[in-house]
Every structure is written in structure tokens, then in C-alpha cells.
Design a protein around this motif. Structure first.
Motif, PDB file in Angstrom:
ATOM      1  N   ASP A   1      98.113  21.518 -38.560  1.00  0.00           N
ATOM      2  CA  ASP A   1      98.804  22.539 -39.341  1.00  0.00           C
ATOM      3  C   ASP A   1      97.799  23.588 -39.800  1.00  0.00           C
TER       4      ASP A   1
ATOM      5  N   GLY B   1     109.029  27.898 -37.875  1.00  0.00           N
ATOM      6  CA  GLY B   1     109.324  27.003 -36.760  1.00  0.00           C
ATOM      7  C   GLY B   1     109.808  27.688 -35.500  1.00  0.00           C
TER       8      GLY B   1
ATOM      9  N   ARG C   1      97.401  24.610 -43.132  1.00  0.00           N
ATOM     10  CA  ARG C   1      97.345  24.618 -44.591  1.00  0.00           C
ATOM     11  C   ARG C   1      95.948  24.866 -45.140  1.00  0.00           C
TER      12      ARG C   1
ATOM     13  N   SER D   1     104.334  27.992 -44.305  1.00  0.00           N
ATOM     14  CA  SER D   1     105.776  27.809 -44.460  1.00  0.00           C
ATOM     15  C   SER D   1     106.397  27.070 -43.289  1.00  0.00           C
ATOM     16  N   THR D   2     107.427  26.286 -43.569  1.00  0.00           N
ATOM     17  CA  THR D   2     108.205  25.657 -42.513  1.00  0.00           C
ATOM     18  C   THR D   2     109.114  26.643 -41.802  1.00  0.00           C
TER      19      THR D   2
END
Length: 306
Positions: A197, A184, A199, A180-181
Motif C-alpha cells: 500500500d 480502487g 500509507r 484512500s480506498t
């Protein structure tokens, strides 16, 4: 007439403890949240206990990092030291919990160790998780939050704990943790060194069924509690998990969710306290039996006054 009610004991406060800090360090993207010193940790744990919340979840912010996250398994590493401090301060008033993941401790910022090609090595990471779990249990943590999303992590840590005489240490499996962003601000909070990342090992935000599948896999491996993270953008996954899981289901209201409400409220665009309460109720309404939230103490103290 309310169908859903919340009690302070359902709230868990995430806390960041910074090695070598002489005073608390504010986190710019999370107004009101700080990196604690050991002294301010003691004071905040005492406040949390007085507020009646259910627990605290500790994250370490080390001064030094390396490729395998050595500080995570060092008995004198910041997270294990902070755990002993929190347990001594809290006693039985609340449950001291610890994040079991390498990302705060690795110089590359990933949740596991890397292979020769720079990819996360799942099985080598499990070996580190076993050692990390033992270090945390021996420091006094009652609940280990397995947040790394390695395949087989629950079974590996459960086996290590049982073999070492820690059968009562609770395992919280971050089962449905999405790439998820909204994480942050958290990366500022732990001074993440992430390159690339996550993912390849966290879940695709488009996948609902996979979230439930991961929950059931963690249950089969021996998880005592399972987690959905983030919370508010994944209420459908949370509801699926709550309907199917034979063990308690928790949710993590993550840093980005906190930051959005605080930013909108600071501009006068929403009513801050109502937004906080509505967000927490929505997570409980979807099925979370406990919620990790940075508003835990504030909400508990305010509810006690109302």
C-alpha cells in the motif's frame, strides 16, 4: 439565489491512454470510461474542447513496466506521445495536463523507486520526477500534476524546469492526497501493479491539520496550484486549504466517487444527473476552483442544453 455556480471551464477530464491498443477498452468498474487509443484520444479531446471544459489530465497505460518506470521519461513513451497528440488536437481550446507520477510505469506499482529493502526511496524518486517533468514539458504539457506525494517534489521539479528553460510550465501539487480506498477503480484503469500500500507517503485519512500543512509546504516550494484528493470525503480539508492558500485550490473527484454514483443510479436508488450535479456543487462550495471529474464533458454538454 444560488450561492455557488459552476461553469464548464472549471471542469477537467482525466483520460487514460493505452499503449498498443487497437480500439478503446472499457473500464469495468467505471461505466462510460475507457482506456483510449491515440485515435479515440483525438476525438475525445476535440469533444472536450467543443464542450468548453477547462482541460484534460492525461494518464499513460504502458505495455511494459520496470523497477524505475523507464517509460515515464522516454520521449516515445505512451504518455509523452499522447501529450503531443492532445496538444496538436486541442490547440489553445483547452489546457493539456499530465500526471507526473511513476505508479503507472513501475512493475511494483509504487509512486517512486524502491531501495534495497523494498521501501520507497524519496530522494531517488525525486531524481526520476525531475526527468519526468522535463520530458512532459518538452512534449508540450502545460500543467504537470505532481501526484506522487514525495517530500520536496514541487521544489525539485520547479528547479529542474527553470534550469532547462521551462519557467512557464505550471506545477499542480497534489498536496493533500490521502491514502484512500476510493482509488480502487483507478487502479483497474491504469492496470496498476501495486504491491502493498501507499500509507508510508500518502496522508492518513484521520488527519485534517496535516492536510493543510502539506498544502502550505507545497506553496512554499513553488506550487502554482494545489490539490486535495479525494474530494467528497475530504471537504473539510478542502475548505481549510481554500481559506488559507494564496494559490488556486483544485480537487479530484476520484474513481471510487464516480463508481458509487454510477452503481447507485444503475440500481435506481438515486437520480443520476441530480447526484452528479450535487456532488460537483458540493466540491465547489467547499472551495475548489477547478474539479477533476470523469463527468466533465457530460456535465458541460448537459448544462449547455439547460
Amino acid at each position: 439565489m444560488a450561492e455557488t455556480r459552476l461553469h464548464p471551464a472549471q471542469l477537467i477530464l482525466p483520460m487514460f491512454v493505452r499503449e498498443g491498443a487497437a480500439e478503446s477498452v472499457p473500464i469495468g468498474s467505471m461505466p462510460g470510461v475507457v482506456q483510449h487509443t491515440l485515435d479515440s484520444l483525438r476525438a475525445e479531446v476535440a469533444r472536450a474542447a467543443a464542450a468548453g471544459i477547462g482541460g484534460v489530465m492525461l494518464f499513460g497505460v504502458p505495455e511494459h513496466k520496470d523497477a524505475i518506470g523507464s517509460g515515464a521519461t522516454d520521449p516515445d513513451g505512451i504518455l509523452n506521445v499522447a501529450t503531443r497528440v492532445a496538444v496538436a488536437e486541442a490547440g489553445d481550446a483547452l489546457v493539456v495536463q499530465t500526471d507526473l507520477c511513476l505508479d503507472e510505469f513501475t512493475d511494483h506499482g509504487h509512486c517512486g523507486v524502491l531501495d534495497a529493502r523494498g521501501r520507497v526511496d524519496n530522494d531517488a524518486s525525486l531524481a526520476r520526477y525531475r526527468d519526468m517533468g522535463l520530458a512532459q514539458a518538452e512534449a508540450g504539457s502545460a500543467v504537470l500534476g505532481l501526484s506522487g506525494m514525495m517530500d520536496g517534489q514541487v521544489g525539485a521539479v520547479r528547479s529542474a524546469l527553470d534550469s532547462a528553460g521551462h519557467p512557464d510550465t505550471v506545477l499542480l501539487g497534489y498536496a493533500a492526497k490521502y491514502a484512500s480506498t476510493f482509488y480502487g477503480p483507478f487502479r483497474e484503469a491504469v492496470q496498476s501493479s501495486l504491491q502493498g500500500d501507499r500509507r508510508s507517503y500518502q496522508l492518513d485519512p484521520a488527519n485534517r491539520r496535516e492536510g493543510l500543512r502539506e498544502v502550505l509546504l507545497d506553496v512554499d516550494e513553488g506550487a502554482d496550484v494545489v490539490m486535495v484528493k479525494p474530494a467528497m470525503s475530504y471537504l473539510d480539508v478542502l475548505a481549510d486549504a481554500a481559506a488559507a492558500s494564496p494559490v488556486p485550490v483544485w480537487a479530484y473527484q476520484v474513481s471510487g466517487e464516480y463508481a458509487m454514483v454510477e452503481a447507485a443510479a444503475a440500481h435506481g436508488w438515486i437520480e443520476r444527473e441530480r447526484a452528479i450535479d450535487e456532488s460537483l456543487v458540493s466540491i465547489a462550495r467547499a472551495g475548489a476552483e477547478a474539479i477533476l471529474t470523469y463527468w466533465a464533458i457530460e456535465a458541460a454538454e448537459r448544462w449547455a442544453r439547460s
